[in-house]
Write a protein that holds these residues in place. Structure first.
Motif, PDB file in Angstrom:
ATOM      1  N   ASP A 581      22.306   4.583  83.818  1.00 38.84           N
ATOM      2  CA  ASP A 581      21.408   3.746  84.619  1.00 38.84           C
ATOM      3  C   ASP A 581      20.051   3.556  83.941  1.00 38.84           C
ATOM      4  O   ASP A 581      19.176   2.897  84.505  1.00 38.84           O
ATOM      5  CB  ASP A 581      21.166   4.386  85.989  1.00 38.84           C
ATOM      6  CG  ASP A 581      22.442   4.588  86.784  1.00 38.84           C
ATOM      7  OD1 ASP A 581      23.247   3.645  86.845  1.00 38.84           O
ATOM      8  OD2 ASP A 581      22.622   5.698  87.330  1.00 38.84           O
ATOM      9  N   ARG A 582      19.855   4.144  82.785  1.00 41.93           N
ATOM     10  CA  ARG A 582      18.531   4.164  82.156  1.00 41.93           C
ATOM     11  C   ARG A 582      18.476   3.209  80.968  1.00 41.93           C
ATOM     12  O   ARG A 582      18.382   2.007  81.133  1.00 41.93           O
ATOM     13  CB  ARG A 582      18.196   5.602  81.746  1.00 41.93           C
ATOM     14  CG  ARG A 582      18.200   6.598  82.904  1.00 41.93           C
ATOM     15  CD  ARG A 582      18.064   8.024  82.405  1.00 41.93           C
ATOM     16  NE  ARG A 582      18.305   9.005  83.457  1.00 41.93           N
ATOM     17  CZ  ARG A 582      18.479  10.296  83.252  1.00 41.93           C
ATOM     18  NH1 ARG A 582      18.423  10.797  82.021  1.00 41.93           N
ATOM     19  NH2 ARG A 582      18.707  11.124  84.263  1.00 41.93           N
ATOM     20  N   ASN A 583      18.523   3.769  79.777  1.00 44.04           N
ATOM     21  CA  ASN A 583      18.499   2.950  78.574  1.00 44.04           C
ATOM     22  C   ASN A 583      19.937   2.577  78.226  1.00 44.04           C
ATOM     23  O   ASN A 583      20.746   3.446  77.904  1.00 44.04           O
ATOM     24  CB  ASN A 583      17.856   3.718  77.423  1.00 44.04           C
ATOM     25  CG  ASN A 583      16.424   4.119  77.736  1.00 44.04           C
ATOM     26  OD1 ASN A 583      15.724   3.417  78.466  1.00 44.04           O
ATOM     27  ND2 ASN A 583      15.982   5.244  77.195  1.00 44.04           N
ATOM     28  N   THR A 584      20.258   1.304  78.316  1.00 40.86           N
ATOM     29  CA  THR A 584      21.654   0.895  78.230  1.00 40.86           C
ATOM     30  C   THR A 584      21.841  -0.333  77.350  1.00 40.86           C
ATOM     31  O   THR A 584      20.906  -1.078  77.073  1.00 40.86           O
ATOM     32  CB  THR A 584      22.218   0.558  79.622  1.00 40.86           C
ATOM     33  OG1 THR A 584      21.543  -0.621  80.109  1.00 40.86           O
ATOM     34  CG2 THR A 584      22.031   1.692  80.611  1.00 40.86           C
ATOM     35  N   GLU A 585      23.086  -0.537  76.943  1.00 41.73           N
ATOM     36  CA  GLU A 585      23.574  -1.832  76.485  1.00 41.73           C
ATOM     37  C   GLU A 585      24.692  -2.220  77.431  1.00 41.73           C
ATOM     38  O   GLU A 585      25.706  -1.521  77.528  1.00 41.73           O
ATOM     39  CB  GLU A 585      24.089  -1.795  75.056  1.00 41.73           C
ATOM     40  CG  GLU A 585      24.597  -3.164  74.596  1.00 41.73           C
ATOM     41  CD  GLU A 585      25.215  -3.179  73.206  1.00 41.73           C
ATOM     42  OE1 GLU A 585      25.637  -4.273  72.762  1.00 41.73           O
ATOM     43  OE2 GLU A 585      25.300  -2.104  72.574  1.00 41.73           O
ATOM     44  N   LEU A 586      24.515  -3.317  78.148  1.00 47.27           N
ATOM     45  CA  LEU A 586      25.460  -3.775  79.158  1.00 47.27           C
ATOM     46  C   LEU A 586      26.178  -5.006  78.630  1.00 47.27           C
ATOM     47  O   LEU A 586      25.563  -6.060  78.435  1.00 47.27           O
ATOM     48  CB  LEU A 586      24.720  -4.110  80.458  1.00 47.27           C
ATOM     49  CG  LEU A 586      23.733  -3.048  80.961  1.00 47.27           C
ATOM     50  CD1 LEU A 586      22.948  -3.582  82.162  1.00 47.27           C
ATOM     51  CD2 LEU A 586      24.454  -1.755  81.317  1.00 47.27           C
ATOM     52  N   LEU A 587      27.457  -4.901  78.382  1.00 47.07           N
ATOM     53  CA  LEU A 587      28.218  -5.999  77.790  1.00 47.07           C
ATOM     54  C   LEU A 587      28.877  -6.853  78.860  1.00 47.07           C
ATOM     55  O   LEU A 587      29.300  -6.349  79.910  1.00 47.07           O
ATOM     56  CB  LEU A 587      29.273  -5.458  76.832  1.00 47.07           C
ATOM     57  CG  LEU A 587      28.678  -4.935  75.525  1.00 47.07           C
ATOM     58  CD1 LEU A 587      29.098  -3.512  75.266  1.00 47.07           C
ATOM     59  CD2 LEU A 587      29.032  -5.842  74.369  1.00 47.07           C
ATOM     60  N   LEU A 588      28.983  -8.134  78.599  1.00 47.85           N
ATOM     61  CA  LEU A 588      29.712  -9.048  79.468  1.00 47.85           C
ATOM     62  C   LEU A 588      30.206 -10.225  78.648  1.00 47.85           C
ATOM     63  O   LEU A 588      29.697 -10.500  77.542  1.00 47.85           O
ATOM     64  CB  LEU A 588      28.868  -9.509  80.645  1.00 47.85           C
ATOM     65  CG  LEU A 588      27.640 -10.375  80.431  1.00 47.85           C
ATOM     66  CD1 LEU A 588      27.255 -11.041  81.754  1.00 47.85           C
ATOM     67  CD2 LEU A 588      26.448  -9.576  79.944  1.00 47.85           C
ATOM     68  N   LYS A 589      31.185 -10.927  79.153  1.00 50.46           N
ATOM     69  CA  LYS A 589      31.748 -12.061  78.436  1.00 50.46           C
ATOM     70  C   LYS A 589      30.763 -13.222  78.432  1.00 50.46           C
ATOM     71  O   LYS A 589      30.093 -13.479  79.427  1.00 50.46           O
ATOM     72  CB  LYS A 589      33.069 -12.494  79.072  1.00 50.46           C
ATOM     73  CG  LYS A 589      34.178 -11.460  78.935  1.00 50.46           C
ATOM     74  CD  LYS A 589      35.461 -11.935  79.594  1.00 50.46           C
ATOM     75  CE  LYS A 589      36.559 -10.879  79.457  1.00 50.46           C
ATOM     76  NZ  LYS A 589      37.811 -11.308  80.133  1.00 50.46           N
ATOM     77  N   ALA A 590      30.703 -13.917  77.311  1.00 49.31           N
ATOM     78  CA  ALA A 590      29.779 -15.050  77.176  1.00 49.31           C
ATOM     79  C   ALA A 590      30.259 -16.240  78.000  1.00 49.31           C
ATOM     80  O   ALA A 590      31.442 -16.389  78.258  1.00 49.31           O
ATOM     81  CB  ALA A 590      29.664 -15.443  75.713  1.00 49.31           C
TER      82      ALA A 590
END
Length: 590
Positions: A581-590
């Motif tokens: 929940d803090r320092n993240t890389e959140l991936l999702l489809k373009a």
């Protein structure tokens, strides 16, 4: 005359004349207002159909552009480099020190991470989110400090220092040389509500000056000395200047000669050095964050008057606390009757008109006041169209391919939980549909799980209110929504949502009034492989982790603000969230 200038009084321009100067757009159901930067042209569409047709050009571009190529990462001053933590493992009052930073966690809940993306990505947007500053007039007569007899968390020992802490956060944001991952210039800052605490004009003036820049005297009532619970002699509150052995000193809180005099001295804010926008929270629109602004007029009389209730028996305090939580009195009628019955127990204080509540309309007018423009844009998202339509939601252009949308999730019917009305929900759907070619970042105060309040709006009694589940469903029905950024719960939480047509991340950030007192940098990048990444990086204020209790300067008090918040009796210890929940890389489809 009030000692503090009324924040909402200085917008004397005609509402229509402000359109040519305002750097954002608000659209109401059936009527869309379009601002054309540079040309000063405003267009109004009279029907829903023409509003939809005009919406594609109804957003002003006033944020900074992202560079085409990624730049060098920048982590100095972020929680990647270090975080304030209590020293040692003891109990009782604990001093702070700088501890190791929090690592970045890659989250592939919505799509898998692909190798090589670090070398391919380009920046689409980079911004800072501030939330729940809760700038507090600590001497305000309507504060609920006396509930501490039933719940120790009802009053915080650091509440007199909220201005100092907020200014220090501004100093930290100004010192960031770029976004932590890409090095991109930061386009803007967004504050996602509960900017004030008591819905008081004094607090609104202080908040807008903190972000816009200028000098603030965080004092009200008698300008010669502090008048509040911290020099009341009551043992249930920390009495910093007194030898009184109060409840907090028994836990190790320090005796600090001169603390109260220092807390109400003038503070200087440099103001944010980038454009900033504002989203409204329940504490910004309702007295105490829970009573409808159209409620009992006796509350306004007390707010500006010369009497203040400071103590209450535990049984009565618990009864009132439960009533507030259950929303059985959204208009504050029962609360007003309760205060009338306690009139003889109130203590005298100096009256001050600056403590009066402000209306939702005055909230928008204050943002339009040129005195608070700072780095702009004029109105900080709000426009004269909001005044005409009596709305507090708008859209703004972040970059060529990214649109920002700020919602009003407060419920005018009362209570601290949120919802949105049908007109706003339809406006949001039109905006998302019209801007289907853009990536959209949605901002609000409330989270999806805290939008459970469906009290009808007294000004629109026939309009239905919609909860968080309905808003999640709407956002998930549009592939262009990439993130919903919010606050309210005072806790870091990052949640993946999958909808009927697309997926998005809900990013909730901890407050700046409760420890660990954080803001968040968000970077949206295109990985050039069919995926996007949202990088989130938390930052603390610029104040040093270590405090010197003899240092009562502006910086010393900002450091003390953090330390006191860490030690506040009953304070939750889970507000930083999990590593994901803090320092993240959140991936999702373009």
């Amino acid at each position: 005359m009030p000692r503090t200038r009324r924040a909402a009084d200085s917008t004397a321009l005609h509402r229509r004349s402000l359109l040519a100067a305002t750097g954002a757009v608000a659209l109401s159901a059936g009527t869309g207002y379009a601002l054309w930067p540079g040309g000063g042209r405003a267009a109004a569409a009279g029907t829903a159909g023409t509003a939809e047709a005009a919406a594609d050009e109804a957003v002003a571009a006033s944020s900074r552009r992202a560079p085409a190529a990624p730049l060098a990462p920048y982590t100095h001053g972020t929680t990647l480099a270090g975080v304030s933590v209590p020293r040692g493992r003891g109990t009782g009052y604990r001093r702070l020190d700088e501890g190791p930073g929090w690592p970045r966690v890659v989250r592939g809940d919505l799509t898998a991470a692909r190798p090589g993306r670090d070398d391919r990505r380009t920046t689409l947007a980079a911004f800072v989110q501030l939330t729940d500053l809760h700038v507090i007039d600590a001497q305000h007569p309507l504060r609920l400090e006396y509930l501490r007899s039933a719940d120790v968390r009802a009053w915080r020992p650091h509440e007199a220092l909220t201005v100092h802490g907020a200014v220090s956060l501004v100093e930290r944001i100004n010192a960031l040389r770029g976004a932590p991952v890409t090095g991109s210039p930061l386009h803007f800052a967004m504050t996602t509500g509960d900017n004030t605490d008591n819905n008081a004009r004094s607090e609104l003036d202080w908040f807008l000056t903190v972000l816009g820049g200028g000098r603030i005297t965080p004092d009200s009532g008698d300008p010669r000395h502090y008048e509040g619970v911290q020099n009341s002699g009551l043992r249930q509150y920390w009495q910093p200047d007194s030898a009184t052995r109060d409840a907090d000193k028994r836990l190790g809180f320090p005796h600090l000669d001169g603390f109260l005099a220092a807390a109400v001295r003038e503070v200087n804010s440099p103001g944010l050095n980038l454009p900033w926008y504002s989203t409204v929270g329940n504490h910004d629109t309702m007295p105490l964050g829970c009573y409808a602004s159209h409620g009992d007029p006796y509350l306004t009389e007390l707010a500006v008057g010369g009497r203040k209730l400071m103590e209450l028996g535990a049984a009565e305090a618990e009864k009132l606390r439960r009533a507030i939580r259950k929303a059985t009195d959204p208009r504050g009628v029962q609360y007003g009757a309760f205060l009338r019955s306690r009139a003889r127990a109130m203590r005298p204080v100096t009256p001050d008109e600056a403590r009066a509540p402000f209306t939702p309309t005055e909230y928008v007018e204050a943002h339009l006041d040129p005195a608070y423009r700072g780095f702009g844009p004029v109105g900080h998202g709000y426009s004269a169209a909001n005044l005409d339509a009596d709305t507090r939601y708008y859209a703004f252009r972040v970059s060529d391919d990214v649109l920002g949308v700020s919602l009003d999730t407060t419920d005018p019917g009362g209570h601290y939980a949120g919802s949105v009305g049908t007109a706003q929900l339809r406006w949001l759907e039109r905006t998302l549909r019209t801007h289907r070619g853009d990536r959209v970042i949605v901002f609000s105060h409330h989270t999806s799980t805290s939008m459970t309040n469906t009290h009808r709006d007294p000004a629109r009694p026939d309009e239905r209110r919609h909860d968080g589940r309905e808003l999640v469903a709407l956002l998930g029905a549009h592939r262009n929504v990439v993130a919903w950024v919010n606050g309210h719960i005072h806790r870091n939480a990052v949640t993946a949502h999958t909808g009927a047509a697309g997926s998005f991340w809900e990013i909730s950030t901890a407050s700046h009034v409760d420890f660990p007192q954080l803001a968040r940098v968000v970077e949206l990048v295109d990985n050039k492989d069919g995926t996007l990444s949202l990088f989130t990086t938390l930052v603390e204020s610029a104040a040093p982790s270590r405090t010197d209790h003899a240092d009562l300067t502006q910086t010393g008090l900002a450091a003390l603000y953090r330390e006191l918040s860490c030690n506040a009796p009953g304070a939750r210890t889970d507000l930083a969230g999990t590593p994901g929940d803090r320092n993240t890389e959140l991936l999702l489809k373009a």
